[in-house]
Design a protein around this motif. Structure first.
Motif, PDB file in Angstrom:
ATOM      1  N   LEU A  51      -9.629  19.266  -0.872  1.00 45.17           N
ATOM      2  CA  LEU A  51      -8.984  20.020   0.199  1.00 45.17           C
ATOM      3  C   LEU A  51      -9.984  20.454   1.261  1.00 45.17           C
ATOM      4  O   LEU A  51      -9.689  20.416   2.458  1.00 45.17           O
ATOM      5  N   ARG A  52     -11.172  20.842   0.836  1.00 42.00           N
ATOM      6  CA  ARG A  52     -12.183  21.325   1.777  1.00 42.00           C
ATOM      7  C   ARG A  52     -12.571  20.227   2.772  1.00 42.00           C
ATOM      8  O   ARG A  52     -12.724  20.471   3.971  1.00 42.00           O
ATOM      9  N   ASN A  54     -10.851  17.127   3.320  1.00 36.82           N
ATOM     10  CA  ASN A  54      -9.741  16.481   4.027  1.00 36.82           C
ATOM     11  C   ASN A  54      -8.995  17.409   4.972  1.00 36.82           C
ATOM     12  O   ASN A  54      -8.186  16.935   5.785  1.00 36.82           O
ATOM     13  N   ALA A  55      -9.253  18.707   4.900  1.00 41.25           N
ATOM     14  CA  ALA A  55      -8.637  19.627   5.851  1.00 41.25           C
ATOM     15  C   ALA A  55      -9.019  19.272   7.281  1.00 41.25           C
ATOM     16  O   ALA A  55      -8.199  19.390   8.198  1.00 41.25           O
ATOM     17  N   GLY A  58      -6.905  16.481   8.355  1.00 42.68           N
ATOM     18  CA  GLY A  58      -5.541  16.960   8.536  1.00 42.68           C
ATOM     19  C   GLY A  58      -5.344  17.651   9.871  1.00 42.68           C
ATOM     20  O   GLY A  58      -4.315  17.471  10.531  1.00 42.68           O
ATOM     21  N   LEU A  59      -6.332  18.429  10.298  1.00 42.59           N
ATOM     22  CA  LEU A  59      -6.220  19.147  11.563  1.00 42.59           C
ATOM     23  C   LEU A  59      -6.141  18.184  12.743  1.00 42.59           C
ATOM     24  O   LEU A  59      -5.287  18.333  13.626  1.00 42.59           O
ATOM     25  N   PRO A 173     -10.962  26.080   4.419  1.00 45.31           N
ATOM     26  CA  PRO A 173     -10.420  25.027   5.284  1.00 45.31           C
ATOM     27  C   PRO A 173      -9.010  24.599   4.895  1.00 45.31           C
ATOM     28  O   PRO A 173      -8.193  24.279   5.761  1.00 45.31           O
ATOM     29  N   GLY A 174      -8.715  24.599   3.612  1.00 45.51           N
ATOM     30  CA  GLY A 174      -7.367  24.255   3.166  1.00 45.51           C
ATOM     31  C   GLY A 174      -6.341  25.286   3.597  1.00 45.51           C
ATOM     32  O   GLY A 174      -5.215  24.943   3.972  1.00 45.51           O
ATOM     33  N   LEU A 177      -5.724  24.778   7.287  1.00 45.16           N
ATOM     34  CA  LEU A 177      -4.841  23.628   7.485  1.00 45.16           C
ATOM     35  C   LEU A 177      -3.397  23.985   7.178  1.00 45.16           C
ATOM     36  O   LEU A 177      -2.477  23.592   7.923  1.00 45.16           O
ATOM     37  N   SER A 232     -11.694  21.553  13.873  1.00 43.94           N
ATOM     38  CA  SER A 232     -12.262  20.691  12.838  1.00 43.94           C
ATOM     39  C   SER A 232     -13.781  20.620  12.963  1.00 43.94           C
ATOM     40  O   SER A 232     -14.503  20.607  11.953  1.00 43.94           O
ATOM     41  N   LEU A 277       0.959  15.175   7.245  1.00 37.87           N
ATOM     42  CA  LEU A 277       0.109  15.803   6.227  1.00 37.87           C
ATOM     43  C   LEU A 277       0.077  14.945   4.964  1.00 37.87           C
ATOM     44  O   LEU A 277      -0.990  14.733   4.373  1.00 37.87           O
TER      45      LEU A 277
END
Length: 330
Positions: A51-52, A54-55, A58-59, A173-174, A177, A232, A277
């Motif tokens: 998550l940290r 890929n956030a 994602g943004l 970061p998750g 997001l 990001s 997402l």
């Protein structure tokens, strides 16, 4: 008496539903596969790291979704991420608020410049954002004075927390997001801005004749795309402890791939933040599984293969859209 939708419109809606449901099914199947095959796949460390990292993708994918919905494209986001990371690092001695705001505003400025050139000079988005891609990358290197990185102020631990810290046992970061995705989904479906963006992508000339502020909508979506790329970049600097002028290469491809995999048509007019997402998570999960396979010694792929896989995946989805009639007018 209700008039039946034309075949092309029905095909487009069917394609969209299949794409969005397909990406969710694929995501669930890959999660199940990883959980059964690898020890620690669903462990706290892997989930947090996933998550940290890929956030950030994602943004920029959320911003790209708005742009593509209007029928545009933004190739500059990867360079904007790099430039904004350097800006945040340079401003880090002035506090976390100034550093974060400066990085986001730097990205928004590039996005608004893209929008102004596209709307005022009537230059195609592909050419415009390709030019700003080069300009932002050069500016990032100039600000970094041709160094490999610009270190954060060691006293600014709050900025490092934005990229490395946890909130409610979730990576910051998750959480960022998640907030952005919810806000973007609400904006797209429940506000005039979102509805006008969809209408603009569905038919720009018709939207203008209806009195919709097409130029302002375009300016808004490119500004939003730049701002989220800037955010990001701030997270990137916070994670790595330095602004990275050479990072972000190919990130625009990841964003486009995530949006298209989520069922948004490159011709514009329809799209989903939630499916975008899911597309981001799906692509990230594929590389996560490949890393686990590398660890088991089954395969040995260098990080450079990620770009090859992203490009092939994007090409496959676009070809499938075209064959299914998704490139026609909605």
């Amino acid at each position: 008496m209700t008039t039946a939708a034309p075949p092309s419109a029905r095909r487009t809606r069917t394609l969209r539903l299949l794409s969005q449901s397909g990406v969710l099914v694929a995501l669930l199947l890959l999660v199940l596969f990883g959980a059964l095959r690898y020890d620690g796949f669903l462990g706290a460390y892997n989930l947090s790291t996933f998550l940290r990292y890929n956030a950030m993708f994602g943004l920029i994918a959320v911003g790209m979704c708005f742009v593509i919905i209007t029928g545009g494209i933004d190739l500059s986001v990867g360079s904007v991420v790099a430039m904004s990371s350097v800006v945040a690092a340079l401003l880090s001695p002035h506090g976390v608020g100034i550093a974060v705001l400066g990085g986001v505003l730097a990205g928004a400025a590039v996005g608004l410049l893209n929008g102004l050139i596209i709307t005022r000079l009537n230059i195609q988005p592909f050419i415009t954002t390709l030019a700003t891609l080069l300009a932002a990358r050069g500016l990032a290197l100039l600000l970094a004075r041709n160094q490999g990185g610009v270190g954060l102020d060691p006293n600014n631990t709050a900025l490092a927390w934005v990229g490395q810290g946890d909130l409610w046992r979730l990576p910051v970061p998750g959480v960022i997001l998640a907030v952005v995705v919810v806000a973007a989904a609400v904006t797209l479906r429940l506000t005039p801005f979102g509805r006008h963006a969809l209408a603009t992508g569905g038919g720009e000339d018709a939207s203008s004749l209806m009195g919709l502020p097409v130029d302002r909508i375009k300016l808004g979506v490119y500004g939003l795309s730049g701002a989220l790329a800037g955010l990001s970049g701030v997270i990137l600097a916070a994670q790595l402890g330095a602004g990275q002028p050479t990072e972000g290469l190919g990130w625009e491809l990841s964003a486009i791939a995530s949006v298209v995999v989520g069922g948004t048509l490159l011709t514009g007019g329809m799209g989903s933040i939630w499916a975008t997402l899911a597309g981001t998570l799906l692509l990230g999960l594929i590389f996560n599984l490949l890393n686990f396979e590398n660890g088991r010694g089954v395969i040995s792929l260098s990080p450079y293969w990620q770009s090859v896989i992203r490009g092939g995946f994007l090409l496959l989805v676009v070809v499938l859209q075209s064959r299914a009639g998704g490139s026609g007018e909605p």
